[in-house]
Design a protein around this motif. Structure first.
Motif, PDB file in Angstrom:
ATOM      1  N   LYS A   1      41.843  33.665  32.301  1.00 39.27           N
ATOM      2  CA  LYS A   1      41.142  33.119  32.958  1.00 39.27           C
ATOM      3  C   LYS A   1      40.736  31.707  32.337  1.00 39.27           C
ATOM      4  O   LYS A   1      41.114  30.586  32.959  1.00 39.27           O
ATOM      5  N   GLU A   2      40.550  31.855  31.075  1.00 40.87           N
ATOM      6  CA  GLU A   2      40.307  30.522  30.296  1.00 40.87           C
ATOM      7  C   GLU A   2      41.480  29.733  30.151  1.00 40.87           C
ATOM      8  O   GLU A   2      41.427  28.561  30.137  1.00 40.87           O
TER       9      GLU A   2
ATOM     10  N   GLU B   1      41.804  27.929  33.295  1.00 42.47           N
ATOM     11  CA  GLU B   1      40.843  26.849  33.296  1.00 42.47           C
ATOM     12  C   GLU B   1      40.943  25.606  32.478  1.00 42.47           C
ATOM     13  O   GLU B   1      40.784  24.547  33.000  1.00 42.47           O
TER      14      GLU B   1
ATOM     15  N   ASN C   1      42.941  28.035  38.704  1.00 36.71           N
ATOM     16  CA  ASN C   1      42.068  29.111  38.793  1.00 36.71           C
ATOM     17  C   ASN C   1      43.180  30.268  39.081  1.00 36.71           C
ATOM     18  O   ASN C   1      43.808  30.397  39.840  1.00 36.71           O
TER      19      ASN C   1
END
Length: 111
Positions: free
Chosen positions: A40-41, A44, A49
């Protein structure tokens, strides 16, 4: 390329599941894989997403009461409300293969 650049940042890890450690302590098994929050990081950072690509998911559930049958046997234990991140390994593998294909193509272009 943006997606593959994000994926290239993701690292495989050794880990133990928190609930297994709580139950088994040091005897909890070691797993090899990916950490959804790290995926996720990485995405991002590039304005992406990861859930849009089906490689990670987040599930939430409400508190659930215990259910018993007519004899009083527990058929469904009570469960506290919560949530959990997860990965979709097959989707991650396809991304890994796409990254390998891109990198191999780049290497061959330099030869």
């Amino acid at each position: 390329d943006k997606v593959l650049d994000a994926w290239a940042e993701v690292q495989y890890k050794q880990f133990k599941f928190n609930d297994a450690v709580a139950l088994k302590g040091d005897e909890a098994r070691i797993h090899i894989g990916l950490i959804a929050q790290e995926i996720k990081e990485a995405f991002e950072k590039r304005g992406l997403n990861a859930t849009d690509y089906g490689i990670i998911c987040y599930d939430e559930w409400e508190e659930q009461a215990e259910e018993r049958d007519e004899e009083g046997n527990i058929v469904k234990p009570a469960m506290e409300a919560g949530g959990r991140w997860g990965i979709r390994a097959d989707e991650c593998q396809f991304l890994e293969l796409a990254l390998m294909r891109r990198e191999l193509k780049r290497l061959n272009a330099k030869l």
